[in-house]
Design a protein around this motif. Sequence first.
Motif, PDB file in Angstrom:
ATOM      1  N   LEU A   1      -9.046 -33.379  16.804  1.00 48.63           N
ATOM      2  CA  LEU A   1      -7.502 -32.341  16.591  1.00 48.63           C
ATOM      3  C   LEU A   1      -5.774 -33.356  17.263  1.00 48.63           C
ATOM      4  N   LYS A   2      -6.380 -34.222  18.293  1.00 50.81           N
ATOM      5  CA  LYS A   2      -5.813 -34.622  18.627  1.00 50.81           C
ATOM      6  C   LYS A   2      -5.196 -35.674  18.102  1.00 50.81           C
ATOM      7  N   SER A   3      -5.767 -36.231  17.441  1.00 51.12           N
ATOM      8  CA  SER A   3      -5.627 -37.071  16.460  1.00 51.12           C
ATOM      9  C   SER A   3      -4.440 -36.972  15.107  1.00 51.12           C
ATOM     10  N   PHE A   4      -4.806 -35.914  14.979  1.00 55.46           N
ATOM     11  CA  PHE A   4      -4.240 -34.868  13.996  1.00 55.46           C
ATOM     12  C   PHE A   4      -2.694 -34.751  14.417  1.00 55.46           C
ATOM     13  N   ALA A   5      -2.510 -34.286  15.397  1.00 56.01           N
ATOM     14  CA  ALA A   5      -1.686 -33.419  16.108  1.00 56.01           C
ATOM     15  C   ALA A   5      -0.585 -34.875  16.641  1.00 56.01           C
ATOM     16  N   ALA A   6      -1.073 -35.460  16.654  1.00 58.83           N
ATOM     17  CA  ALA A   6      -0.472 -37.262  16.265  1.00 58.83           C
ATOM     18  C   ALA A   6       0.470 -37.609  14.703  1.00 58.83           C
ATOM     19  N   LYS A   7      -0.464 -37.049  14.298  1.00 59.42           N
ATOM     20  CA  LYS A   7       0.143 -36.892  12.811  1.00 59.42           C
ATOM     21  C   LYS A   7       1.155 -36.148  12.940  1.00 59.42           C
ATOM     22  N   ILE A   8       0.606 -35.507  12.713  1.00 61.56           N
ATOM     23  CA  ILE A   8       2.075 -34.028  12.087  1.00 61.56           C
ATOM     24  C   ILE A   8       3.035 -34.011  13.184  1.00 61.56           C
ATOM     25  N   ILE A   9       3.111 -34.403  14.727  1.00 57.28           N
ATOM     26  CA  ILE A   9       4.163 -34.448  14.907  1.00 57.28           C
ATOM     27  C   ILE A   9       5.168 -35.444  14.513  1.00 57.28           C
ATOM     28  N   GLN A  10       4.559 -36.688  13.978  1.00 60.42           N
ATOM     29  CA  GLN A  10       5.364 -37.657  13.474  1.00 60.42           C
ATOM     30  C   GLN A  10       6.239 -37.651  11.709  1.00 60.42           C
ATOM     31  N   LEU A  11       4.999 -36.710  11.358  1.00 57.61           N
ATOM     32  CA  LEU A  11       5.211 -35.678  10.380  1.00 57.61           C
ATOM     33  C   LEU A  11       6.548 -34.937   9.846  1.00 57.61           C
ATOM     34  N   LEU A  12       6.624 -34.004  11.480  1.00 57.81           N
ATOM     35  CA  LEU A  12       7.688 -33.471  11.539  1.00 57.81           C
ATOM     36  C   LEU A  12       9.124 -34.337  12.165  1.00 57.81           C
TER      37      LEU A  12
ATOM     38  N   CYS B   1      -3.086 -27.989  21.656  1.00 55.22           N
ATOM     39  CA  CYS B   1      -4.261 -28.946  20.750  1.00 55.22           C
ATOM     40  C   CYS B   1      -4.875 -29.264  22.052  1.00 55.22           C
ATOM     41  N   ASP B   2      -3.388 -29.943  22.431  1.00 51.87           N
ATOM     42  CA  ASP B   2      -3.541 -30.926  23.603  1.00 51.87           C
ATOM     43  C   ASP B   2      -2.296 -30.006  24.428  1.00 51.87           C
ATOM     44  N   GLU B   3      -3.110 -28.898  24.825  1.00 51.79           N
ATOM     45  CA  GLU B   3      -2.055 -28.690  26.356  1.00 51.79           C
ATOM     46  C   GLU B   3      -2.424 -28.646  28.081  1.00 51.79           C
ATOM     47  N   GLU B   4      -2.886 -29.614  27.930  1.00 48.24           N
ATOM     48  CA  GLU B   4      -3.816 -30.744  29.583  1.00 48.24           C
ATOM     49  C   GLU B   4      -2.833 -31.714  29.470  1.00 48.24           C
ATOM     50  N   ASN B   5      -2.494 -32.086  28.203  1.00 46.16           N
ATOM     51  CA  ASN B   5      -0.941 -33.066  28.583  1.00 46.16           C
ATOM     52  C   ASN B   5       0.251 -32.849  28.244  1.00 46.16           C
ATOM     53  N   GLY B   6       1.241 -32.834  28.671  1.00 49.52           N
ATOM     54  CA  GLY B   6       2.674 -32.417  28.792  1.00 49.52           C
ATOM     55  C   GLY B   6       3.232 -33.294  27.827  1.00 49.52           C
ATOM     56  N   THR B   7       2.718 -34.751  27.248  1.00 49.65           N
ATOM     57  CA  THR B   7       3.152 -34.950  26.364  1.00 49.65           C
ATOM     58  C   THR B   7       3.911 -34.394  25.183  1.00 49.65           C
TER      59      THR B   7
ATOM     60  N   LYS C   1       4.291 -31.658  24.052  1.00 46.32           N
ATOM     61  CA  LYS C   1       5.253 -30.269  24.938  1.00 46.32           C
ATOM     62  C   LYS C   1       6.688 -30.812  24.805  1.00 46.32           C
ATOM     63  N   LYS C   2       6.643 -32.396  25.477  1.00 47.44           N
ATOM     64  CA  LYS C   2       7.834 -33.120  25.413  1.00 47.44           C
ATOM     65  C   LYS C   2       8.351 -33.741  24.012  1.00 47.44           C
ATOM     66  N   ILE C   3       7.744 -33.666  23.555  1.00 50.49           N
ATOM     67  CA  ILE C   3       7.799 -34.935  22.204  1.00 50.49           C
ATOM     68  C   ILE C   3       8.156 -33.674  21.659  1.00 50.49           C
ATOM     69  N   ILE C   4       7.190 -32.305  21.303  1.00 52.82           N
ATOM     70  CA  ILE C   4       8.292 -31.417  20.903  1.00 52.82           C
ATOM     71  C   ILE C   4       9.605 -31.076  20.876  1.00 52.82           C
ATOM     72  N   SER C   5       9.015 -31.088  22.448  1.00 52.94           N
ATOM     73  CA  SER C   5      10.581 -30.298  22.718  1.00 52.94           C
ATOM     74  C   SER C   5      12.420 -30.853  22.504  1.00 52.94           C
ATOM     75  N   GLN C   6      11.984 -32.179  22.820  1.00 50.34           N
ATOM     76  CA  GLN C   6      12.988 -33.051  22.794  1.00 50.34           C
ATOM     77  C   GLN C   6      13.122 -33.362  20.831  1.00 50.34           C
ATOM     78  N   MET C   7      12.247 -33.031  20.119  1.00 53.98           N
ATOM     79  CA  MET C   7      12.395 -33.640  18.441  1.00 53.98           C
ATOM     80  C   MET C   7      14.036 -31.948  18.248  1.00 53.98           C
ATOM     81  N   THR C   8      12.682 -31.241  19.185  1.00 57.32           N
ATOM     82  CA  THR C   8      13.480 -29.537  18.794  1.00 57.32           C
ATOM     83  C   THR C   8      14.969 -30.115  18.888  1.00 57.32           C
ATOM     84  N   GLN C   9      15.223 -31.075  20.326  1.00 52.52           N
ATOM     85  CA  GLN C   9      16.738 -29.797  20.557  1.00 52.52           C
ATOM     86  C   GLN C   9      17.629 -31.512  19.697  1.00 52.52           C
TER      87      GLN C   9
END
Length: 210
Positions: free
Chosen positions: A3-14, A44-50, A52-60
Amino acid sequence: AKLKSFAAKIIQLLKEWTETFPYDFQDEKSMKELKEIAHRITQCDEENGTVKKIISQMTQNLLMALSARSQYQEIREKFRQPVTDKGTILKTKPQSTQKDILSVCCDPLILAQQLTYIELERVSNIYPEDLMQIVSHMDSLDNHKCRGDVTKTYNLEAYDNWFNCLSMLVATEICRIVKKKQRTRMVEFFIDVARECFNIGNFNSMMAII
């Protein structure tokens, strides 16, 4: 781990999607879908705040890009509004108050630099999606021209209009001079400006002047 690996790819795509085609997210529906996907990824990665931070920066960054382009659109729309006939204004104005471009800027290099700043400002607002819209409607349009009712952005049109405005400015500055000697001086000045534009690498302004 999967899930973490998949999430990283989705983040890169978005991330690449929002940076390259921000206008895809200008309506509420697409923005809502983006937020829903982002929310599911962060789970998928609630333990690590990284993440969430990337998503927040991307949205901003996306919101800032949309806001900047919206402001640019509003400014450009003001210039698109019909104005009073310039010829009438020139006729009613006393000759003494009509300034030519030489009285404002007599240095060809400085004028070429200022024209280049304007060119860069116009070019910086042209995005891949502007080109994609023309390509997507090319087959159904006559003369390969972009139709106003199918476009979301007008950045290419604004760039094209700037080219025409500069050409008209040069022609007007030369033709409104009555005395041949002064008119020759003006022609030579614009030749020097075009040469300086060439030296800078501003070929668009150079061609508009020519």
